[in-house]
Design an enzyme around this catalytic site. Sequence first.
Site, short mmCIF file in Angstrom:
data_model
loop_
_atom_site.label_atom_id
_atom_site.label_comp_id
_atom_site.label_asym_id
_atom_site.label_seq_id
_atom_site.Cartn_x
_atom_site.Cartn_y
_atom_site.Cartn_z
N ARG A 15 14.81 16.86 3.15
CA ARG A 15 14.77 15.59 3.91
C ARG A 15 15.68 15.80 5.10
NH1 ARG A 15 15.13 9.41 1.87
NH2 ARG A 15 12.96 9.95 1.53
N HIS A 37 6.24 11.45 6.52
CA HIS A 37 6.70 11.29 5.14
C HIS A 37 5.47 11.47 4.22
CE1 HIS A 37 9.18 10.31 1.88
NE2 HIS A 37 9.38 9.03 2.06
N GLN A 72 5.32 10.41 0.43
CA GLN A 72 5.19 8.97 0.26
C GLN A 72 3.71 8.56 0.31
OE1 GLN A 72 7.63 6.37 -0.12
NE2 GLN A 72 5.76 5.26 -0.56
N ASP A 90 7.31 -1.31 6.52
CA ASP A 90 8.46 -0.42 6.31
C ASP A 90 9.62 -1.01 7.12
OD1 ASP A 90 10.13 1.74 5.78
OD2 ASP A 90 9.17 3.09 7.23
N CYS A 148 7.12 1.17 1.17
CA CYS A 148 7.63 2.44 0.64
C CYS A 148 9.00 2.27 0.00
CB CYS A 148 7.67 3.47 1.76
SG CYS A 148 8.63 2.91 3.18
N ARG A 162 5.20 7.87 -6.86
CA ARG A 162 5.93 8.95 -6.18
C ARG A 162 6.23 10.10 -7.14
NH1 ARG A 162 8.87 8.25 -1.65
NH2 ARG A 162 8.94 10.51 -1.90
N1 CP Z 1 10.38 5.65 -0.07
C1 CP Z 1 11.38 6.55 -0.04
O1 CP Z 1 11.23 7.67 0.44
O2 CP Z 1 12.54 6.12 -0.61
P1 CP Z 1 13.94 6.87 -0.59
O3 CP Z 1 14.45 6.86 0.81
O4 CP Z 1 14.79 6.09 -1.55
O5 CP Z 1 13.73 8.28 -1.07
N1 NVA Z 2 11.06 4.81 7.79
C1 NVA Z 2 12.08 4.84 6.78
C2 NVA Z 2 11.51 5.31 5.49
C3 NVA Z 2 12.46 5.33 4.33
C4 NVA Z 2 11.81 5.84 3.09
C5 NVA Z 2 13.23 5.71 7.23
O1 NVA Z 2 12.97 6.80 7.79
O2 NVA Z 2 14.38 5.34 7.05
#
Ligand code: CP
Ligand code: NVA
Length: 309
Positions: free
Chosen positions: A107, A134, A137, A229, A269, A295
């Site tokens: 990540r 992502h 997701q 989101d 999400c 997930r």
């Molecule tokens: N939806 C998602 O990716 O959640 P987290 O940021 O908690 O991993």
């Molecule tokens: N768009 C959000 C998604 C979190 C899962 C972010 O990048 O923070």
Amino acid sequence: MVNLHGRDFLCLKDFTQDEVQYLIDLSSEFKEKLRKGIEHYYLRGKVAALLFEKPSTRTRSSLEVACYHLGLHPMYMDVTTTQISRGEPIKDFARVMDRYVNIIVARVYKHSTLEAMAKYANAPVVNALSDFSHPLQILGDLLTIREKKGLEGIRIAFVGDGDNNVAHSLMFGAAIMGLEIRIGAPEKYQPSREVFEQANKIAEKYGGKIIVTSDPIKAVKDVDVVYTDVWVSMGFEKEAKERIKVFEPFRVTWDLVEHAASDFIFMHCLPRHEEVTDEVFESKHSVVWDQAENRLHSAKAVIYALLKE
Ligand code: CP
Ligand code: NVA
């Protein structure tokens, strides 16, 4: 016969409809195995590096549990405790990890970090969220939509920040599955021309449709799925004040979803902030917990598909 052995999983747009379909099917099979208590330690003895530059609740835990159920050891690495935080080049990190582990999941802030890892590591690299996309997701989300509504002729509205990772991946995922996706976002936060064109090209190939509008009502009119989101994604905290002001008319409220199909589902999400009211989030239309559960199953499908011989 789809074979994804050794591939990277950086963005859904790199995959065909057959390949995404295969991953959704596999996710569903893993879900069923877990439900029936059938063990699936298919990757016993392998190791996954899970590198996180940003916080996570679902992605980290679903990946760790997925690894455990598949028999792999998940090695969680908070980037701040690695030499990357002191300037070690990503390409060196990738080449070292390549000697230790079988798969690298990361990540990251910049999508280019993942591309560098993929270039320098032979092991598959999986995107656990970047500024651009992502895909883990949205793979889980496609399974959720299929379970709730099927994947034929479905219309999806994404309302909010149309220029973020989740919106991008939803556009690609919907386009690949031949669905209609409408992005309802303020002009400043609509998908870039480049992303729109990439997604549109895929939609044309598979019979999908992409619509971008700055009218939230037009976006949700008669749709089967309303998705939102956060307005302030990780890495954009400095813009919070301005964003919250601009996105206000795009909050998913009961007044807004009344324009959707009467049996619409609400998806998010997670984590959630101010972009949806409790009235919608806690309503019978909300499928967010099933969505979060999926997930786990889709993470398993991706790791297994990339590593199985
Ligand atoms: N939806 C998602 O990716 O959640 P987290 O940021 O908690 O991993
Ligand atoms: N768009 C959000 C998604 C979190 C899962 C972010 O990048 O923070």
